[in-house]
Design an enzyme around this catalytic site. Structure first.
Site, short mmCIF file in Angstrom:
data_model
loop_
_atom_site.label_atom_id
_atom_site.label_comp_id
_atom_site.label_asym_id
_atom_site.label_seq_id
_atom_site.Cartn_x
_atom_site.Cartn_y
_atom_site.Cartn_z
N LYS A 125 0.86 -0.96 0.02
CA LYS A 125 -0.06 -0.03 -0.03
C LYS A 125 0.85 1.11 -0.10
O LYS A 125 0.63 2.28 -0.78
CB LYS A 125 -1.01 0.02 1.19
CG LYS A 125 -1.80 -1.10 0.96
CD LYS A 125 -2.81 -1.57 2.30
CE LYS A 125 -3.53 -2.69 2.40
NZ LYS A 125 -4.26 -2.90 3.46
N GLN B 220 -4.66 -2.02 9.92
CA GLN B 220 -4.44 -3.35 9.09
C GLN B 220 -5.09 -4.44 10.08
O GLN B 220 -4.55 -4.60 11.60
CB GLN B 220 -2.87 -3.50 8.92
CG GLN B 220 -2.54 -4.57 8.00
CD GLN B 220 -3.40 -4.79 6.65
OE1 GLN B 220 -3.21 -3.72 5.94
NE2 GLN B 220 -3.89 -5.71 6.43
N ASP C 33 -10.60 2.71 4.24
CA ASP C 33 -10.79 1.15 4.23
C ASP C 33 -12.52 1.00 4.18
O ASP C 33 -12.69 0.03 3.51
CB ASP C 33 -10.29 0.16 5.27
CG ASP C 33 -9.10 -0.50 5.04
OD1 ASP C 33 -9.13 -0.70 3.74
OD2 ASP C 33 -8.32 -0.80 5.94
#
Ligand code: NAP
Length: 298
Positions: free
Chosen positions: A60, A104, A127
């Site tokens: 990412k 994460q 997200d």
């Protein structure tokens, strides 16, 4: 069609498509930089030393660098308290130099994903995991869409795959992939949607009816040749590490679909790796750019 006849199929190339999206994001970033005075800024909270999580965050941030975004990584040992993580989330929420951030997953068992997610500012939730962003998916003006479902929809759009009026079968019902992608398909996608999960009786009965089959389960070779009809579009979200001593790293990545034996029945199919994975990262960048533009009213 005779089982031995081979049909031409098109690979839904997520890697190539994501790079095209990155070029577009990079161009827009360069244009907006003099207006805002700083580039879009994505941060990540990473807890523990899970190899896969480390790899995902690295990918990412590499993508951030390719498009000219700033990135910040906050790492913590597995023993970190939930309170410390919540303090970091609150600090990120209040940092005006930050447009979006991710926590994460997975988190260690002593940290509640639900409590952490509930504290994330929906405006920075790139997200798309917060209840607010999940709920807004069903409204005419959604906010930040969940990254993987957004990537799936974007990939199909860029290959001119029409979802309107199609029968889409989604296998998997998680809040990260299966459930939100089924909402997007049934809502803006105007498809007829069937959602399958672990309690679905006779999975093949449903998958055989799919014009478009989205599989997000995490079980290698779950979808076999006799479970799909000719001409189906398949999007395979699954990421499974299969031990393989013949390769240096000791494993290969496979999806949930038996690609070797299924692909020639398809009109389109995603490879694994190189399909949905890169599109998820591209969506994260798009969400960060959206958050940056919204903050600066651009
Ligand atoms: P998850 O939270 O474990 O959800 C799996 C879903 O599959 C659940 O809804 C489960 O049903 C269902 N399921 C399990 N066994 C099944 C079976 N035999 N038949 C039908 N449904 C079954 O997983 P996830 O987070 O959605 O991830 C799914 C896969 O996608 C994983 O391999 C993950 O690594 C991968 N993934 C990839 C990306 C990417 O960017 N490429 C992003 C996210 C996830 P129940 O709800 O009834 O338990």
């Amino acid at each position: 069609m005779n089982d031995k006849e081979v049909q031409q199929f098109v690979i839904l190339d997520g890697k190539k498509t994501s790079r095209e999206i990155e070029v577009e994001i990079g161009e827009e970033t360069r244009k907006l930089l003099p207006v805002v005075g700083r580039p879009p800024h994505l941060a990540a909270i990473l807890v523990g030393d899970d190899t896969a999580s480390n790899t995902y965050v690295k990918s990412k941030f590499k993508a951030c660098k390719r498009v000219g975004f700033k990135d910040t990584l906050a790492t913590f040992d597995t023993t970190v308290s939930q309170e410390t993580i919540l303090e970091k989330v609150a600090a990120f929420n209040n940092d005006p130099r930050l447009d979006g951030y991710i926590v994460q997953l997975p988190l260690p068992d002593h940290i509640s994903v639900e409590i952490v997610t509930d504290l994330i500012d929906p405006k920075k939730d790139v997200d798309g995991f917060t209840p607010a962003n999940f709920g807004k998916m069903g409204l005419p003006h959604p906010s930040l869409l969940p990254a993987t479902p957004r990537g799936i929809m974007e990939l199909m759009t860029r290959y001119d795959i029409e979802t309107r009026g199609k029968h889409c079968v989604v296998v998997g019902n998680s809040h990260i992939v299966g459930s939100p992608v089924s909402l997007l398909l049934a809502g803006p996608g105007k498809a007829t949607v069937t959602v399958c999960h672990i309690y679905t009786k006779d999975l093949a009965f449903h998958t055989l009816q799919a014009d478009i089959l989205i599989v997000a389960v995490g079980k290698p070779n779950l979808i076999k040749r006799d479970m799909v009809k000719d001409g189906v579009v398949i999007v395979d979200v699954g990421i499974n590490r299969i031990p393989d001593s013949s390769v240096q790293r000791g494993y290969v990545i496979k999806g949930d679909v038996d690609f070797e034996n299924v692909s020639d029945k398809c009109s389109y199919i995603t490879p694994v790796p190189g399909g949905v994975g890169p599109m998820t990262i591209a969506s994260l960048l798009l969400n960060t750019l959206d958050a940056y533009k919204r903050t600066h009213q651009l």
